[in-house]
Scaffold this active site. Structure first.
Site, PDB file in Angstrom:
ATOM      1  N   LYS A 164     -59.041 -28.974  32.692  1.00  0.00           N
ATOM      2  CA  LYS A 164     -59.903 -29.391  31.581  1.00  0.00           C
ATOM      3  C   LYS A 164     -60.729 -28.206  31.072  1.00  0.00           C
ATOM      4  CE  LYS A 164     -60.009 -34.173  33.220  1.00  0.00           C
ATOM      5  NZ  LYS A 164     -60.721 -35.262  33.936  1.00  0.00           N
ATOM      6  N   GLN A 218     -66.096 -36.402  37.273  1.00  0.00           N
ATOM      7  CA  GLN A 218     -64.731 -36.567  37.770  1.00  0.00           C
ATOM      8  C   GLN A 218     -64.694 -37.614  38.879  1.00  0.00           C
ATOM      9  OE1 GLN A 218     -62.039 -35.134  36.362  1.00  0.00           O
ATOM     10  NE2 GLN A 218     -60.624 -36.071  37.807  1.00  0.00           N
ATOM     11  N   ASP A 227     -65.428 -39.717  28.378  1.00  0.00           N
ATOM     12  CA  ASP A 227     -64.402 -40.435  29.147  1.00  0.00           C
ATOM     13  C   ASP A 227     -64.282 -41.894  28.674  1.00  0.00           C
ATOM     14  OD1 ASP A 227     -62.839 -39.132  31.042  1.00  0.00           O
ATOM     15  OD2 ASP A 227     -64.429 -39.121  32.562  1.00  0.00           O
TER      16      ASP A 227
HETATM   17  N1  GUN Z   1     -59.974 -39.318  37.719  1.00  0.00           N
HETATM   18  C1  GUN Z   1     -58.717 -39.682  37.343  1.00  0.00           C
HETATM   19  N2  GUN Z   1     -58.623 -39.780  36.011  1.00  0.00           N
HETATM   20  C2  GUN Z   1     -59.842 -39.476  35.520  1.00  0.00           C
HETATM   21  C3  GUN Z   1     -60.365 -39.398  34.199  1.00  0.00           C
HETATM   22  O1  GUN Z   1     -59.686 -39.648  33.185  1.00  0.00           O
HETATM   23  N3  GUN Z   1     -61.664 -39.041  34.105  1.00  0.00           N
HETATM   24  C4  GUN Z   1     -62.424 -38.777  35.193  1.00  0.00           C
HETATM   25  N4  GUN Z   1     -63.691 -38.457  34.996  1.00  0.00           N
HETATM   26  N5  GUN Z   1     -61.968 -38.837  36.431  1.00  0.00           N
HETATM   27  C5  GUN Z   1     -60.684 -39.187  36.580  1.00  0.00           C
END
Ligand code: GUN
Length: 293
Positions: free
Chosen positions: A52, A96, A119
């Site tokens: 990311k 995350q 998100d």
């Molecule tokens: N863990 C797995 N997928 C995601 C996501 O799309 N966002 C976040 N913050 N954590 C994750």
């Protein structure tokens, strides 16, 4: 059979975002800034967050990674979230997942400022999404919609079966596919671990979205000819023939199912890369909204 190429499509979207950022720079405007909080040392999470951050650099965003040890208390994490909520330099941020067991995930997601919740996990954004209001759509479902739209996959009036009811993928996907919209207007069945006769249901499906996390769960004899397949799974399966010792598998038995499909996402290179592109898109949207406040 047409591959829904997430690698190419996500590159197209990132290119569009980079052009928008160039325009911001030329006009002397603030560029989008995404922050990510990572608690602990989970290997997969480290990889995802690293991707990311690199993606931010590629499109000209600023990025900040806040790494916290797995001994971090809930209060410390909530304080960090509050700092990002009130920091005008940060346009959007993510926490995350998964979090260490001693931290209450719901409490954490509720603490994120909904205007910076790129998100789309805050109940305010989830509720707005379900009510067709402007909101942040979670990145994976947003990416799937984009793939279907950009490949002009007909969804109107089709039977869509979603397998898996997670808050991140299955549940929002089931809502979005039934909404009015270019990828939408379909008749949705949301299935899960207590669904009876799943095969009977999937055999009626024109479109199947599988988000279970069980490698090669969906077999060729569970689908009809011409089906559209969206495979959200991404599992590491031990494989001695590979140098790294494992292979990446989706939730779909690709060789069998692709023979019967009209469209199908590969794994890797399907939904995965779209998720990051749409997180960037949400961050761009967050910046634009903040600029217009
Ligand atoms: N863990 C797995 N997928 C995601 C996501 O799309 N966002 C976040 N913050 N954590 C994750």
């Amino acid at each position: 059979m047409i591959l829904l190429d997430g690698k190419k499509t996500s590159n197209d979207i990132k290119e569009e975002i980079a052009i928008a950022v160039d325009g911001m720079k030329e006009r002397g405007e603030k560029v989008p800034h995404l922050a990510a909080i990572l608690v602990g040392e989970d290997g997969a999470s480290l990889t995802y967050v690293g991707s990311k951050v690199r993606a931010c650099e590629r499109v000209g965003f600023e990025s900040t990674l806040v790494q916290m040890p797995d001994t971090t208390s809930e209060e410390e994490l909530l304080n960090t979230i509050n700092d990002l909520n009130t920091n005008d330099a940060i346009d959007g941020f993510i926490v995350q997942l998964p979090l260490p067991k001693h931290i209450d995930e719901q409490k954490v997601l509720m603490a994120v400022n909904p205007n910076k919740d790129v998100d789309g996990f805050h109940p305010e954004n989830f509720g707005k999404m379900a009510l067709d209001m402007d909101s942040f759509i979670p990145a994976t479902p947003f990416g799937i919609l984009q793939l279907l739209e950009r490949y002009e996959v007909e969804t109107k009036g089709k039977n869509t079966v979603v397998i898996g009811r997670s808050h991140i993928v299955g549940r929002p996907m089931s809502i979005l596919m039934s909404q009015k919209g270019p990828a939408g207007n379909s008749t949705v069945t949301l299935t899960h671990s207590h669904t009876k006769n799943l095969s009977e249901i999937t055999k009626q499906a024109d479109i199947i979205v599988v988000a279970l996390g069980i490698p090669e769960f969906l077999k060729g004899d569970m689908v009809k000819d011409g089906v559209v397949i969206v495979d959200v799974g991404i599992s590491r399966v031990p494989d001695a023939s590979k140098k790294r010792g494992y292979a990446i598998k989706g939730d779909v038995a690709f060789d069998e199912v692709s023979k019967k499909s009209s469209f199908i996402t590969p794994v890797p290179g399907g939904v995965g890369p779209m998720t990051i592109a749409m997180l960037l898109k949400n961050t761009l949207i967050a910046r634009e909204r903040l600029a217009n406040l």
